[in-house]
Each structure stands twice: as C-alpha cells, then as structure tokens.
Design a protein around this motif. Structure first.
Motif, PDB file in Angstrom:
ATOM      1  N   LYS A  86      89.272  85.173  61.910  1.00  0.00           N
ATOM      2  CA  LYS A  86      89.072  86.698  62.677  1.00  0.00           C
ATOM      3  C   LYS A  86      89.800  87.329  63.270  1.00  0.00           C
ATOM      4  CE  LYS A  86      84.001  85.859  61.541  1.00  0.00           C
ATOM      5  NZ  LYS A  86      83.009  85.682  62.338  1.00  0.00           N
ATOM      6  N   ASP A  87      90.432  86.458  64.542  1.00  0.00           N
ATOM      7  CA  ASP A  87      91.615  87.242  65.142  1.00  0.00           C
ATOM      8  C   ASP A  87      92.639  87.320  64.854  1.00  0.00           C
ATOM      9  OD1 ASP A  87      89.558  87.240  67.153  1.00  0.00           O
ATOM     10  OD2 ASP A  87      90.051  85.408  67.862  1.00  0.00           O
ATOM     11  N   PHE A  88      92.754  86.539  63.490  1.00  0.00           N
ATOM     12  CA  PHE A  88      93.767  86.225  63.281  1.00  0.00           C
ATOM     13  C   PHE A  88      94.381  87.936  62.363  1.00  0.00           C
ATOM     14  CE2 PHE A  88      97.080  84.749  59.644  1.00  0.00           C
ATOM     15  CZ  PHE A  88      98.178  84.754  59.891  1.00  0.00           C
ATOM     16  N   SER A  89      93.521  88.074  61.222  1.00  0.00           N
ATOM     17  CA  SER A  89      93.590  89.019  59.955  1.00  0.00           C
ATOM     18  C   SER A  89      92.830  90.112  60.787  1.00  0.00           C
ATOM     19  CB  SER A  89      92.391  88.688  58.668  1.00  0.00           C
ATOM     20  OG  SER A  89      91.741  88.556  59.201  1.00  0.00           O
ATOM     21  N   GLN A  90      92.989  89.916  61.732  1.00  0.00           N
ATOM     22  CA  GLN A  90      91.753  91.397  62.426  1.00  0.00           C
ATOM     23  C   GLN A  90      90.644  92.308  61.481  1.00  0.00           C
ATOM     24  OE1 GLN A  90      94.758  94.051  63.348  1.00  0.00           O
ATOM     25  NE2 GLN A  90      95.086  92.512  65.682  1.00  0.00           N
ATOM     26  N   TRP A  91      90.237  90.810  61.063  1.00  0.00           N
ATOM     27  CA  TRP A  91      88.663  91.277  60.010  1.00  0.00           C
ATOM     28  C   TRP A  91      87.460  90.882  60.011  1.00  0.00           C
ATOM     29  CZ3 TRP A  91      88.804  94.908  55.366  1.00  0.00           C
ATOM     30  CH2 TRP A  91      87.795  95.089  54.919  1.00  0.00           C
ATOM     31  N   PRO A  92      86.273  91.070  60.296  1.00  0.00           N
ATOM     32  CA  PRO A  92      85.233  90.387  60.791  1.00  0.00           C
ATOM     33  C   PRO A  92      84.864  89.367  60.416  1.00  0.00           C
ATOM     34  CG  PRO A  92      84.599  92.625  60.254  1.00  0.00           C
ATOM     35  CD  PRO A  92      86.439  92.894  60.191  1.00  0.00           C
ATOM     36  N   THR A  93      84.499  89.571  58.912  1.00  0.00           N
ATOM     37  CA  THR A  93      83.663  88.473  58.157  1.00  0.00           C
ATOM     38  C   THR A  93      84.345  88.048  57.670  1.00  0.00           C
ATOM     39  OG1 THR A  93      84.275  90.330  56.522  1.00  0.00           O
ATOM     40  CG2 THR A  93      81.600  90.396  57.863  1.00  0.00           C
ATOM     41  N   ILE A  94      83.703  86.715  56.970  1.00  0.00           N
ATOM     42  CA  ILE A  94      84.092  85.749  56.205  1.00  0.00           C
ATOM     43  C   ILE A  94      83.338  85.415  54.407  1.00  0.00           C
ATOM     44  CG2 ILE A  94      84.588  82.987  56.044  1.00  0.00           C
ATOM     45  CD1 ILE A  94      86.167  84.200  57.977  1.00  0.00           C
ATOM     46  N   PRO A  95      84.258  85.603  53.371  1.00  0.00           N
ATOM     47  CA  PRO A  95      85.404  85.352  52.816  1.00  0.00           C
ATOM     48  C   PRO A  95      86.479  85.858  53.169  1.00  0.00           C
ATOM     49  CG  PRO A  95      84.208  85.626  51.031  1.00  0.00           C
ATOM     50  CD  PRO A  95      83.263  85.880  52.279  1.00  0.00           C
ATOM     51  N   GLN A  96      88.141  84.822  53.469  1.00  0.00           N
ATOM     52  CA  GLN A  96      89.146  85.846  54.008  1.00  0.00           C
ATOM     53  C   GLN A  96      90.010  85.883  52.424  1.00  0.00           C
ATOM     54  OE1 GLN A  96      90.688  86.555  57.560  1.00  0.00           O
ATOM     55  NE2 GLN A  96      88.937  87.196  58.748  1.00  0.00           N
ATOM     56  N   LEU A  97      90.186  86.293  51.412  1.00  0.00           N
ATOM     57  CA  LEU A  97      91.355  85.964  50.766  1.00  0.00           C
ATOM     58  C   LEU A  97      93.087  86.147  50.882  1.00  0.00           C
ATOM     59  CD1 LEU A  97      92.053  85.150  48.483  1.00  0.00           C
ATOM     60  CD2 LEU A  97      91.748  86.954  47.080  1.00  0.00           C
ATOM     61  N   TYR A  98      94.256  85.479  51.018  1.00  0.00           N
ATOM     62  CA  TYR A  98      95.232  85.883  51.612  1.00  0.00           C
ATOM     63  C   TYR A  98      96.001  85.372  50.185  1.00  0.00           C
ATOM     64  CZ  TYR A  98      94.885  86.098  56.228  1.00  0.00           C
ATOM     65  OH  TYR A  98      94.058  86.380  57.831  1.00  0.00           O
ATOM     66  N   VAL A  99      97.266  86.649  49.481  1.00  0.00           N
ATOM     67  CA  VAL A  99      97.357  85.690  48.359  1.00  0.00           C
ATOM     68  C   VAL A  99      99.082  86.637  48.612  1.00  0.00           C
ATOM     69  CG1 VAL A  99      98.006  86.822  45.363  1.00  0.00           C
ATOM     70  CG2 VAL A  99      95.879  86.962  46.972  1.00  0.00           C
ATOM     71  N   CYS A 100     100.135  84.901  48.159  1.00  0.00           N
ATOM     72  CA  CYS A 100     101.384  85.677  48.355  1.00  0.00           C
ATOM     73  C   CYS A 100     101.814  85.671  49.555  1.00  0.00           C
ATOM     74  CB  CYS A 100     102.356  86.094  47.875  1.00  0.00           C
ATOM     75  SG  CYS A 100     101.975  85.666  46.139  1.00  0.00           S
ATOM     76  N   GLY A 101     100.768  85.707  50.811  1.00  0.00           N
ATOM     77  CA  GLY A 101     101.157  85.332  52.459  1.00  0.00           C
ATOM     78  C   GLY A 101     100.291  87.003  53.154  1.00  0.00           C
ATOM     79  N   GLU A 102      99.789  87.419  52.220  1.00  0.00           N
ATOM     80  CA  GLU A 102      99.175  88.877  52.682  1.00  0.00           C
ATOM     81  C   GLU A 102      97.464  89.138  52.918  1.00  0.00           C
ATOM     82  OE1 GLU A 102      99.094  93.410  49.912  1.00  0.00           O
ATOM     83  OE2 GLU A 102     100.304  92.211  49.789  1.00  0.00           O
ATOM     84  N   PHE A 103      97.170  89.555  53.330  1.00  0.00           N
ATOM     85  CA  PHE A 103      95.587  89.527  53.493  1.00  0.00           C
ATOM     86  C   PHE A 103      95.522  90.789  52.415  1.00  0.00           C
ATOM     87  CE2 PHE A 103      91.398  89.311  54.799  1.00  0.00           C
ATOM     88  CZ  PHE A 103      91.174  90.621  55.595  1.00  0.00           C
ATOM     89  N   VAL A 104      94.276  90.105  51.204  1.00  0.00           N
ATOM     90  CA  VAL A 104      93.564  91.242  50.762  1.00  0.00           C
ATOM     91  C   VAL A 104      91.973  91.288  51.198  1.00  0.00           C
ATOM     92  CG1 VAL A 104      93.001  91.127  48.127  1.00  0.00           C
ATOM     93  CG2 VAL A 104      94.380  89.773  48.860  1.00  0.00           C
ATOM     94  N   GLY A 105      91.705  90.747  51.736  1.00  0.00           N
ATOM     95  CA  GLY A 105      90.498  91.159  52.158  1.00  0.00           C
ATOM     96  C   GLY A 105      89.051  89.704  51.783  1.00  0.00           C
ATOM     97  N   GLY A 106      88.090  90.951  52.111  1.00  0.00           N
ATOM     98  CA  GLY A 106      86.255  90.127  51.420  1.00  0.00           C
ATOM     99  C   GLY A 106      86.175  90.202  50.009  1.00  0.00           C
ATOM    100  N   SER A 107      85.177  89.041  50.353  1.00  0.00           N
ATOM    101  CA  SER A 107      84.753  89.222  48.869  1.00  0.00           C
ATOM    102  C   SER A 107      84.460  91.005  47.557  1.00  0.00           C
ATOM    103  CB  SER A 107      83.498  88.398  48.563  1.00  0.00           C
ATOM    104  OG  SER A 107      81.884  89.237  49.750  1.00  0.00           O
ATOM    105  N   ASP A 108      83.788  91.813  49.176  1.00  0.00           N
ATOM    106  CA  ASP A 108      83.502  93.241  48.483  1.00  0.00           C
ATOM    107  C   ASP A 108      85.001  93.499  47.458  1.00  0.00           C
ATOM    108  OD1 ASP A 108      84.852  92.850  51.426  1.00  0.00           O
ATOM    109  OD2 ASP A 108      83.594  94.901  51.456  1.00  0.00           O
ATOM    110  N   ILE A 109      85.831  93.888  48.844  1.00  0.00           N
ATOM    111  CA  ILE A 109      87.280  94.487  48.099  1.00  0.00           C
ATOM    112  C   ILE A 109      87.748  93.048  47.002  1.00  0.00           C
ATOM    113  CG2 ILE A 109      89.595  94.483  48.918  1.00  0.00           C
ATOM    114  CD1 ILE A 109      89.045  95.028  51.955  1.00  0.00           C
ATOM    115  N   MET A 110      87.671  91.805  46.823  1.00  0.00           N
ATOM    116  CA  MET A 110      87.511  91.388  46.093  1.00  0.00           C
ATOM    117  C   MET A 110      87.249  91.678  44.739  1.00  0.00           C
ATOM    118  SD  MET A 110      88.043  87.321  47.250  1.00  0.00           S
ATOM    119  CE  MET A 110      88.584  86.389  46.329  1.00  0.00           C
TER     120      MET A 110
END
Length: 179
Positions: free
Chosen positions: A134-158
């Motif tokens: 959560k600190d690493f991505s500065q995103w407060p919720t789980i799950p968190q998706l990373y694709v090719c080293g890039e933070f995508v987001g959580g399930s709602d964004i997915m």
C-alpha cells in the motif's frame, strides 16, 4: 454556495469518465479556483500563501511521483524485486486457487480470462507485505495489479479496463515480454 455548485457539476461529469482519470480531473478542477481551494482546503491555501511570501523565486521544477518515498527498507526492496521479476503480478488476499476476498476473486477471474500465467502474492500471509504494498504504490486497497512493472490499480479499475479493452492490450504486451 458557488463552490458547492461547482462541486456538484464536476461530480456529475466525472461519473461519465474512466475511473483512473476522475481523481486527476477532480483535483485539478477544485484547485483551479482560489475560492474553492479555500473552502475545501483552507490550511493548504495558508501554507501556499506563506510560501509565496517567504520565497522570492517561483517554483522551477516539480518532484516526480515515485512509487514509494523509502524504497530502501527490506520490505520495499522485496516488493520492488517482485514487481521487476514478474511481468504480471497481483497482490491479493489469498491465492489464485483460493481467493479470500471477492475483489481478489474478481481480479483473478479477469486475469485468468486472458489465459496468462501470472504471479500472485498473498498479502494475508505477511503483514509487512500487506502494508508495504500500500505504501509502495500509494494505493490504499488490495488487490493491486502490476503489468510490466507498471501499477495498474485495483479490481474496480481492472473491471473498467477489461470492459474497454485496455487491459487486454497491456496483457498482450506482457505476454510478448514473457516470450
């Protein structure tokens, strides 16, 4: 009353935009008006005014956004290593075979629909990873998706990216990188 009308108008139009863009546009719109800045964040206005009085030169550069301010902790280094080593990585509650939360389950189902071999990390097994990601991505919720080293987001964004086809394009790129 004027700020409230602006807020309602902005909120109405934001509902028609993709989720990832909403916070950026909302913050920009609110901060573009001095009266709204004062209404919604009076302390920020006071600090800005004080900085302008004490500083004779304008701000010439902005600090780039980093995934984390302190990547030198062992947990942050471990998370960075996981992100770097796995083209598609999902930090989730539970495992791919047994998700422990509905959002993590949704994220897994979306990724499995692409028939891609993705790595998952169970944040319930390690509290330091759970808070650290959560600190690493500065995103407060789980799950968190990373694709090719890039933070995508959580399930709602997915979900939104899956429906629009954006996630499919990112996954195809990741598949190409795996080969």
């Amino acid at each position: 009353k004027f700020c409230f009308a602006i807020f309602i108008t902005i909120y109405y139009y934001l509902q028609r935009l993709p989720t990832m863009i909403r916070p950026i546009i909302f913050a920009t719109a609110l901060l573009s008006s001095a009266s709204c800045t004062t209404a919604f964040a009076p302390a920020a206005t006071a600090v800005t005014t004080q900085q302008q009085r004490t500083s004779s030169s304008p701000i010439t550069s902005l600090t780039p956004l980093k995934m984390s301010d302190s990547p030198d902790t062992p947990t942050q280094l471990k998370i960075q290593s996981l992100v770097d080593d796995n083209p598609v990585l999902l930090f989730m509650k539970g495992s791919k075979l047994f998700p422990q939360c509905g959002f993590s389950n949704t994220a897994c189902q979306i990724l499995q629909s692409y028939n891609i071999d993705f790595e998952s990390v169970d944040v319930l097994a390690d509290e330091q990873i759970r808070q650290g990601v959560k600190d690493f991505s500065q995103w407060p919720t789980i799950p968190q998706l990373y694709v090719c080293g890039e933070f995508v987001g959580g399930s709602d964004i997915m979900i939104e990216m899956y429906q629009s086809g954006e996630l499919g394009e990112m996954i195809e790129k990741a598949k190409a990188d795996m080969v």
